[in-house]
Design a protein around this motif. Structure first.
Motif, PDB file in Angstrom:
ATOM      1  N   TRP A 109       0.713  -1.207  -0.060  1.00  0.00           N
ATOM      2  CA  TRP A 109      -0.082   0.032   0.078  1.00  0.00           C
ATOM      3  C   TRP A 109       1.023   1.292  -0.070  1.00  0.00           C
ATOM      4  N   ARG A 110       2.019   1.338   1.094  1.00  0.00           N
ATOM      5  CA  ARG A 110       2.905   2.505   0.951  1.00  0.00           C
ATOM      6  C   ARG A 110       3.441   2.672  -0.579  1.00  0.00           C
ATOM      7  N   LEU A 112       2.479   1.649  -3.572  1.00  0.00           N
ATOM      8  CA  LEU A 112       1.330   1.930  -4.549  1.00  0.00           C
ATOM      9  C   LEU A 112       0.868   3.688  -4.221  1.00  0.00           C
ATOM     10  N   VAL A 113       0.558   3.792  -2.925  1.00  0.00           N
ATOM     11  CA  VAL A 113      -0.191   4.925  -2.626  1.00  0.00           C
ATOM     12  C   VAL A 113       0.529   6.060  -1.920  1.00  0.00           C
ATOM     13  N   GLY A 115       3.005   7.144   1.720  1.00  0.00           N
ATOM     14  CA  GLY A 115       2.426   7.085   3.119  1.00  0.00           C
ATOM     15  C   GLY A 115       3.662   7.870   3.712  1.00  0.00           C
TER      16      GLY A 115
END
Length: 161
Positions: A109-110, A112-113, A115
């Motif tokens: 997730w980090r 791809l997006v 953080g």
């Protein structure tokens, strides 16, 4: 009347006593049959116990009980302990796998997006908080709130020079 009188006499003097005797004989026969059948039943029960029941009870006490205790102590107890240990190991492996999957999902997730950057634990590098008072002689206090980086009022801001 000629016909009724002899029939009544025959009924009262002959048929009634004979019927009573037959009924009494039937009652006595029924009781004798009950006593005989009870005696025969008790004899059969005694014979069945001594031919079947007592040997089976002895075999259970002398053979099956010790064998069952051996199987319980030598086979089932270790198998139970092994099963409990395997269950604990499987739960621990599943817990570790879940944690690994959670960490991989967080990292993906980090990636791809994006953080917040993951910082290694280290000493704080930012400015320490200052007490109120003259800016020339400011003292730092670790427990005080940090000074804002941007002042909302132009005249109170620190001049860079």
């Amino acid at each position: 009347m000629l016909l009724v009188t002899p029939v009544v006499w025959l009924y009262r003097r002959v048929l009634t006593p004979v019927g009573r005797e037959i009924a009494a004989a039937f009652v006595v026969g029924w009781r004798v049959a009950g006593f005989v059948s009870r005696a025969v039943g008790r004899a059969l029960a005694w014979l069945a116990w001594h031919l079947i029941g007592a040997p089976v009870a002895w075999a259970y006490r002398a053979v099956c009980t010790p064998v069952g205790h051996f199987v319980r102590d030598a086979v089932l107890a270790p198998a139970g302990r092994a099963a409990v240990a395997a269950g604990r190991a499987a739960r621990e492996a599943m817990r570790t796998a879940r944690e690994t999957v959670r960490q991989a999902r967080r990292d993906a997730w980090r990636a791809l997006v994006g953080g917040p950057p993951v910082n290694e634990p280290r000493e704080p590098a930012g400015p320490l908080a200052r007490t109120l008072g003259d800016t020339q002689q400011a003292t730092t206090v670790p427990s005080a709130a940090p000074a804002p980086e941007i002042s909302l009022h132009g005249e109170n801001s620190v001049q860079q020079g």
